[in-house]
Design a protein around this motif. Structure first.
Motif, PDB file in Angstrom:
ATOM      1  N   UNK A  98      -4.833  51.504  43.048  1.00  8.37           N
ATOM      2  CA  UNK A  98      -3.928  50.664  43.831  1.00  8.37           C
ATOM      3  C   UNK A  98      -4.393  49.215  43.795  1.00  8.37           C
ATOM      4  N   UNK A  99      -5.711  48.998  43.969  1.00 10.28           N
ATOM      5  CA  UNK A  99      -6.224  47.641  44.011  1.00 10.28           C
ATOM      6  C   UNK A  99      -6.057  46.884  42.714  1.00 10.28           C
ATOM      7  N   UNK A 100      -6.099  47.575  41.565  1.00  6.80           N
ATOM      8  CA  UNK A 100      -6.025  46.906  40.278  1.00  6.80           C
ATOM      9  C   UNK A 100      -4.612  46.871  39.695  1.00  6.80           C
ATOM     10  N   UNK A 101      -3.827  47.925  39.925  1.00  5.39           N
ATOM     11  CA  UNK A 101      -2.503  47.988  39.301  1.00  5.39           C
ATOM     12  C   UNK A 101      -1.461  47.223  40.108  1.00  5.39           C
ATOM     13  N   UNK A 102      -1.491  47.349  41.441  1.00  5.79           N
ATOM     14  CA  UNK A 102      -0.493  46.659  42.265  1.00  5.79           C
ATOM     15  C   UNK A 102      -0.496  45.146  42.038  1.00  5.79           C
ATOM     16  N   UNK A 103      -1.664  44.472  41.988  1.00  9.17           N
ATOM     17  CA  UNK A 103      -1.632  43.028  41.717  1.00  9.17           C
ATOM     18  C   UNK A 103      -1.077  42.668  40.342  1.00  9.17           C
ATOM     19  N   UNK A 104      -1.197  43.593  39.377  1.00 11.70           N
ATOM     20  CA  UNK A 104      -0.637  43.296  38.052  1.00 11.70           C
ATOM     21  C   UNK A 104       0.872  43.102  38.125  1.00 11.70           C
ATOM     22  N   UNK A 105       1.523  43.849  39.005  1.00  8.43           N
ATOM     23  CA  UNK A 105       2.969  43.665  39.192  1.00  8.43           C
ATOM     24  C   UNK A 105       3.253  42.259  39.685  1.00  8.43           C
ATOM     25  N   UNK A 106       2.443  41.816  40.670  1.00  3.62           N
ATOM     26  CA  UNK A 106       2.615  40.465  41.184  1.00  3.62           C
ATOM     27  C   UNK A 106       2.269  39.398  40.174  1.00  3.62           C
ATOM     28  N   UNK A 107       1.204  39.640  39.379  1.00  3.25           N
ATOM     29  CA  UNK A 107       0.782  38.640  38.397  1.00  3.25           C
ATOM     30  C   UNK A 107       1.861  38.426  37.341  1.00  3.25           C
ATOM     31  N   UNK A 108       2.371  39.502  36.763  1.00  7.05           N
ATOM     32  CA  UNK A 108       3.356  39.355  35.691  1.00  7.05           C
ATOM     33  C   UNK A 108       4.711  38.886  36.216  1.00  7.05           C
ATOM     34  N   UNK A 109       5.174  39.507  37.301  1.00  6.72           N
ATOM     35  CA  UNK A 109       6.504  39.143  37.820  1.00  6.72           C
ATOM     36  C   UNK A 109       6.458  37.802  38.542  1.00  6.72           C
ATOM     37  N   UNK A 110       5.569  37.700  39.539  1.00  6.81           N
ATOM     38  CA  UNK A 110       5.483  36.465  40.297  1.00  6.81           C
ATOM     39  C   UNK A 110       5.006  35.300  39.458  1.00  6.81           C
ATOM     40  N   UNK A 162       3.332  47.852  47.264  1.00  9.44           N
ATOM     41  CA  UNK A 162       2.354  46.782  47.450  1.00  9.44           C
ATOM     42  C   UNK A 162       2.475  45.722  46.350  1.00  9.44           C
ATOM     43  N   UNK A 163       2.774  46.165  45.127  1.00 10.82           N
ATOM     44  CA  UNK A 163       2.976  45.209  44.047  1.00 10.82           C
ATOM     45  C   UNK A 163       4.162  44.300  44.306  1.00 10.82           C
ATOM     46  N   UNK A 164       5.246  44.866  44.828  1.00 12.45           N
ATOM     47  CA  UNK A 164       6.433  44.074  45.162  1.00 12.45           C
ATOM     48  C   UNK A 164       6.108  43.036  46.234  1.00 12.45           C
ATOM     49  N   UNK A 165       5.330  43.435  47.244  1.00 10.85           N
ATOM     50  CA  UNK A 165       4.989  42.523  48.330  1.00 10.85           C
ATOM     51  C   UNK A 165       4.041  41.416  47.883  1.00 10.85           C
ATOM     52  N   UNK A 166       3.337  41.607  46.760  1.00  6.20           N
ATOM     53  CA  UNK A 166       2.403  40.586  46.275  1.00  6.20           C
ATOM     54  C   UNK A 166       3.067  39.537  45.392  1.00  6.20           C
ATOM     55  N   UNK A 223      -7.778  42.526  48.853  1.00  9.85           N
ATOM     56  CA  UNK A 223      -6.811  42.726  49.935  1.00  9.85           C
ATOM     57  C   UNK A 223      -6.056  44.040  49.770  1.00  9.85           C
ATOM     58  N   UNK A 224      -5.712  44.381  48.532  1.00 10.54           N
ATOM     59  CA  UNK A 224      -4.973  45.619  48.283  1.00 10.54           C
ATOM     60  C   UNK A 224      -5.807  46.848  48.636  1.00 10.54           C
ATOM     61  N   UNK A 225      -7.100  46.799  48.343  1.00 10.16           N
ATOM     62  CA  UNK A 225      -7.969  47.920  48.689  1.00 10.16           C
ATOM     63  C   UNK A 225      -8.032  48.087  50.197  1.00 10.16           C
ATOM     64  N   UNK A 226      -8.137  46.979  50.914  1.00 10.33           N
ATOM     65  CA  UNK A 226      -8.130  47.040  52.378  1.00 10.33           C
ATOM     66  C   UNK A 226      -6.789  47.531  52.896  1.00 10.33           C
ATOM     67  N   UNK A 227      -5.704  47.081  52.255  1.00  9.48           N
ATOM     68  CA  UNK A 227      -4.373  47.511  52.680  1.00  9.48           C
ATOM     69  C   UNK A 227      -4.199  49.016  52.486  1.00  9.48           C
TER      70      UNK A 227
END
Length: 295
Positions: A98-110, A162-166, A223-227
């Motif tokens: 979760x901590x590594x994959x979810x931010x990838x959604x935010x990095x590429x999309x955002x 979580x990726x969408x929210x990032x 933050x994602x790991x804590x979430x």
């Protein structure tokens, strides 16, 4: 000489953090090869066993016979007799995924949307910024509750949510960096040579946006790991019996008085992991900021 100076600028805390995360990842990847208890196997004779407790477990021999062999619970067992070490390492798979994959959604999309907004500005910029503001205004916990209730609390759904929210956070970082780059000489020179917008974005803008966005992404990983831990504690994470650090902390709260290690051990592992990602992100940010000042 320059390489040694760069290594020194990163500092020992950076390398200690890298070492901890490397060991954690190796453990999570190779845990199936270890001679360790199944994370869901219950030992009713050793409930809340202290760390280092030794017991006898049944071992199947090639001949088909079963014999008793000593087994050490290095980190103890929880209130259901499950091995805390085994569950902690298997739980690392969930938390790190979760901590590594979810931010990838935010990095590429955002990141891509932020580059478009900062480069073209005008109507497209206003539209993208308005969309990000809408996402930020929407309560994240409400979205996670809706996904958990209507779709189900699975690893995939949690990562997507979580990726969408990032996305807005990465969009803002990429947009700010793109706005600063758009007025620099090398971008203006590329425009004067007749390069198209796509070529300028791919060759001049995006390569210079990747580093700050990636460094910021390391902080988002923490933050994602804590979430994930908080959501699992509230029952909104991955469904039981899949082990995760947050679920392990929640399962140990009923025995905090007599066996605090049931919750404290996974909590300590989570804290060390989060701190490591924060230290790595801060060290890399300082390193690249120092490099830009040198230039």
């Amino acid at each position: 000489m320059e390489s040694r100076a760069a290594s020194n600028r990163l500092g020992p805390v950076f390398w200690v953090s890298i070492t901890w995360l490397t060991l954690l990842v190796i453990g999570a990847v190779t845990i199936d090869l270890w001679a360790i208890q199944d994370p869901d196997k219950m030992d009713w004779d050793n409930l809340n066993a202290s760390p280092g407790a030794v017991t006898e477990i049944a071992v199947d021999k090639p001949s088909g016979e079963t014999s008793q062999s000593p087994y050490t619970y290095w980190l103890g067992t929880d209130s259901m007799g499950r091995d805390i070490l085994s569950r902690s390492i298997y739980g690392a798979r969930i938390s790190l995924s979760i901590g590594l994959i979810a931010p990838l959604i935010g990095i590429f999309t955002g990141g891509f949307l932020g580059c478009l907004a900062g480069f073209y500005r005008g109507y497209l910029d206003s539209l993208i910024v308005a969309g990000m503001d809408i996402i930020l205004a929407f309560p994240g916990l409400l979205l996670l509750l809706a996904v958990s209730f209507y779709v189900g609390a699975s690893l995939q759904n949690l990562i997507l949510s979580l990726g969408f929210l990032s996305i807005p956070a990465f969009c803002r970082v990429a947009r700010a960096r793109t706005l600063a780059l758009s007025n620099l000489e090398f971008v203006q020179a590329a425009k004067l040579t007749g390069a198209g917008d796509l070529a300028i974005l791919m060759r001049e803008i995006i390569p210079n946006v990747v580093i700050p966005v990636t460094v910021y992404g390391l902080l988002v990983v923490a933050f994602m790991i804590m979430a994930e831990g908080s959501l699992s504690f509230l029952g909104l994470g991955v469904s039981a019996p899949t082990p995760s650090w947050g679920r392990m902390i929640a399962e140990g709260r009923d025995v905090l008085d007599e066996s605090p290690y049931v919750s404290m051990i996974p909590a300590a592992i989570m804290i060390l992991t989060v701190i490591s990602f924060n230290f790595i992100g801060d060290s890399l940010r300082n390193y690249f900021d120092h490099g830009r000042r040198q230039i």
